[in-house]
Design a protein around this motif. Structure first.
Motif, PDB file in Angstrom:
ATOM      1  N   LYS A 140     -14.546  -8.025  -0.147  1.00  0.00           N
ATOM      2  CA  LYS A 140     -14.906  -9.235   0.569  1.00  0.00           C
ATOM      3  C   LYS A 140     -16.054  -8.936   1.527  1.00  0.00           C
ATOM      4  CE  LYS A 140     -13.122 -12.823   3.605  1.00  0.00           C
ATOM      5  NZ  LYS A 140     -11.935 -13.404   4.254  1.00  0.00           N
ATOM      6  N   PRO A 141     -17.151  -9.689   1.471  1.00  0.00           N
ATOM      7  CA  PRO A 141     -18.258  -9.437   2.409  1.00  0.00           C
ATOM      8  C   PRO A 141     -17.818  -9.661   3.846  1.00  0.00           C
ATOM      9  CG  PRO A 141     -18.974 -10.816   0.570  1.00  0.00           C
ATOM     10  CD  PRO A 141     -17.483 -10.721   0.480  1.00  0.00           C
TER      11      PRO A 141
ATOM     12  N   SER B 289     -27.554 -12.714  -1.006  1.00  0.00           N
ATOM     13  CA  SER B 289     -27.811 -11.298  -0.753  1.00  0.00           C
ATOM     14  C   SER B 289     -27.492 -10.986   0.711  1.00  0.00           C
ATOM     15  CB  SER B 289     -29.284 -10.984  -1.031  1.00  0.00           C
ATOM     16  OG  SER B 289     -29.566 -11.177  -2.406  1.00  0.00           O
ATOM     17  N   PRO B 290     -27.008  -9.794   0.999  1.00  0.00           N
ATOM     18  CA  PRO B 290     -26.900  -8.622   0.134  1.00  0.00           C
ATOM     19  C   PRO B 290     -25.555  -8.497  -0.582  1.00  0.00           C
ATOM     20  CG  PRO B 290     -26.380  -7.977   2.361  1.00  0.00           C
ATOM     21  CD  PRO B 290     -26.681  -9.444   2.413  1.00  0.00           C
TER      22      PRO B 290
ATOM     23  N   LYS C   1     -33.732 -11.477  -4.761  1.00  0.00           N
ATOM     24  CA  LYS C   1     -35.042 -10.816  -4.806  1.00  0.00           C
ATOM     25  C   LYS C   1     -35.972 -11.461  -5.816  1.00  0.00           C
ATOM     26  CE  LYS C   1     -33.478  -6.242  -3.258  1.00  0.00           C
ATOM     27  NZ  LYS C   1     -33.329  -4.813  -3.637  1.00  0.00           N
ATOM     28  N   ASN C   2     -35.424 -11.938  -6.933  1.00  0.00           N
ATOM     29  CA  ASN C   2     -36.258 -12.492  -8.002  1.00  0.00           C
ATOM     30  C   ASN C   2     -36.522 -13.984  -7.829  1.00  0.00           C
ATOM     31  OD1 ASN C   2     -33.729 -13.493  -8.532  1.00  0.00           O
ATOM     32  ND2 ASN C   2     -33.697 -12.940 -10.710  1.00  0.00           N
ATOM     33  N   ALA C   3     -36.264 -14.528  -6.637  1.00  0.00           N
ATOM     34  CA  ALA C   3     -36.329 -15.980  -6.427  1.00  0.00           C
ATOM     35  C   ALA C   3     -37.593 -16.418  -5.697  1.00  0.00           C
ATOM     36  CB  ALA C   3     -35.090 -16.448  -5.659  1.00  0.00           C
TER      37      ALA C   3
ATOM     38  N   ARG D 182     -30.530 -18.060   7.503  1.00  0.00           N
ATOM     39  CA  ARG D 182     -31.504 -17.157   8.126  1.00  0.00           C
ATOM     40  C   ARG D 182     -32.655 -16.834   7.163  1.00  0.00           C
ATOM     41  NH1 ARG D 182     -26.522 -15.340  11.014  1.00  0.00           N
ATOM     42  NH2 ARG D 182     -26.951 -15.938  13.177  1.00  0.00           N
ATOM     43  N   THR D 183     -32.356 -16.685   5.880  1.00  0.00           N
ATOM     44  CA  THR D 183     -33.429 -16.514   4.902  1.00  0.00           C
ATOM     45  C   THR D 183     -34.314 -17.752   4.849  1.00  0.00           C
ATOM     46  OG1 THR D 183     -32.202 -14.953   3.515  1.00  0.00           O
ATOM     47  CG2 THR D 183     -33.939 -16.214   2.447  1.00  0.00           C
ATOM     48  N   MET D 184     -33.716 -18.914   4.838  1.00  0.00           N
ATOM     49  CA  MET D 184     -34.480 -20.166   4.775  1.00  0.00           C
ATOM     50  C   MET D 184     -35.385 -20.323   5.999  1.00  0.00           C
ATOM     51  SD  MET D 184     -31.453 -22.639   3.290  1.00  0.00           S
ATOM     52  CE  MET D 184     -32.377 -24.166   3.511  1.00  0.00           C
TER      53      MET D 184
END
Length: 285
Positions: free
Chosen positions: A13-14, A240-241, A211-213, A257-259
């Motif tokens: 579980k993350p 991710s991750p 990564k491929n997005a 946070r990525t957005m």
């Protein structure tokens, strides 16, 4: 439901990400679903974990009859949840073949009358899992759900997999509802521009962190803040991750946070925009 096959699931579980500075909405999650034939999630625990990191509202999506019945029940029991119901585009051809699609639509319409069911969806088209023989039934079902959303004044959530052109064409032909959401947006920058021009809301899932997005991040980069939503599509599409692990609403902060980085805005500004857009689409919780 998911648009991308997850990889690397190892059963762990993350950990919980850092709490968001302002609350947000997970606008598409499947709390009735388990991955890998596991037990269904502990609903109260899932909600509490999400609230603890700032995801204090969620839209539970039931995309078959069992899921729709579950959704109608849990939105009454948990004030953090609103609901959406539909026959998923991959279910529609199977039901049509058995001669039960019309009956299923009728039950969906009855459930959709519930005041805490605010979404018709996920509906749409999926040409990845359903072959050419199922296209007509999918398109008929999509048109029926568009009409239901307009008749009820509820938001429409669209599933679009390998079917961008037909999704946009049918929305234009039928006339999209005032509140139309491209769930787990997977188009390119040109499709994003067309959706923006039409006034649709674009919802981004954990796929935007992969990564491929890069093409997906390019599409996100042009979306106005007042047309952006965020989602998990849990239990799939874990950001991710932790790609490949079981997803849940508490992991939304990773996607947010990525957005924010892609949009070059600070995290509080994006949280505020997502929260406000969500309430414009779905109303108050």
């Amino acid at each position: 439901m998911s648009k991308v096959h997850e990889t690397g699931h190892d059963g762990t579980k993350p950990p919980a990400p850092d709490r968001l500075p302002l609350p947000v909405v997970d606008n598409h999650t499947h709390l009735d679903m388990a991955r890998d034939d596991g037990p269904p999630p502990d609903l109260r625990a899932v909600i509490d974990e999400a609230v603890s990191v700032g995801v204090n509202r969620m839209v539970q999506i039931g995309c078959d009859l069992d899921g729709a019945r579950f959704t109608a029940k849990v939105v009454d029991e948990h004030p953090e949840l609103l609901g959406g119901v539909a026959i998923h585009p991959n279910e529609a051809p199977r039901m049509h073949e058995r001669g039960v699609l019309q009956e299923a639509w009728e039950e969906i319409e009855q459930i959709a009358a519930h005041p805490r069911i605010r979404v018709i969806g996920e509906t749409g088209l999926d040409y990845f899992r359903t072959g050419p023989e199922g296209v007509a039934a999918q398109q008929d079902s999509f048109r029926w759900h568009i009409d239901l959303a307009k008749r009820t004044g509820k938001a429409l959530q669209i599933h679009d997999r390998d079917s961008h052109e037909d999704v946009l064409r049918i929305l234009k032909e039928e006339g999209a509802p005032d509140k139309t959401v491209l769930h787990c947006f997977s188009g390119d920058i040109e499709m994003a521009r067309e959706c923006i021009d039409r006034g649709y809301f674009l919802s981004f899932a954990g796929t935007v962190t992969f990564k491929n997005a890069r093409p997906l991040r390019n599409a996100l980069s042009i979306v106005p803040l007042d047309q952006i939503l965020v989602e998990t599509d849990a239990p799939y599409l874990t950001p991710s991750p932790h790609r490949g692990a079981t997803n849940a609403p508490y992991l939304v902060p990773l996607t947010i946070r990525t957005m924010a980085g892609v949009l070059n805005v600070d995290v509080p500004a994006l949280c505020r925009a997502v929260s406000e857009a969500s309430e414009r689409v779905y109303g108050p919780w």
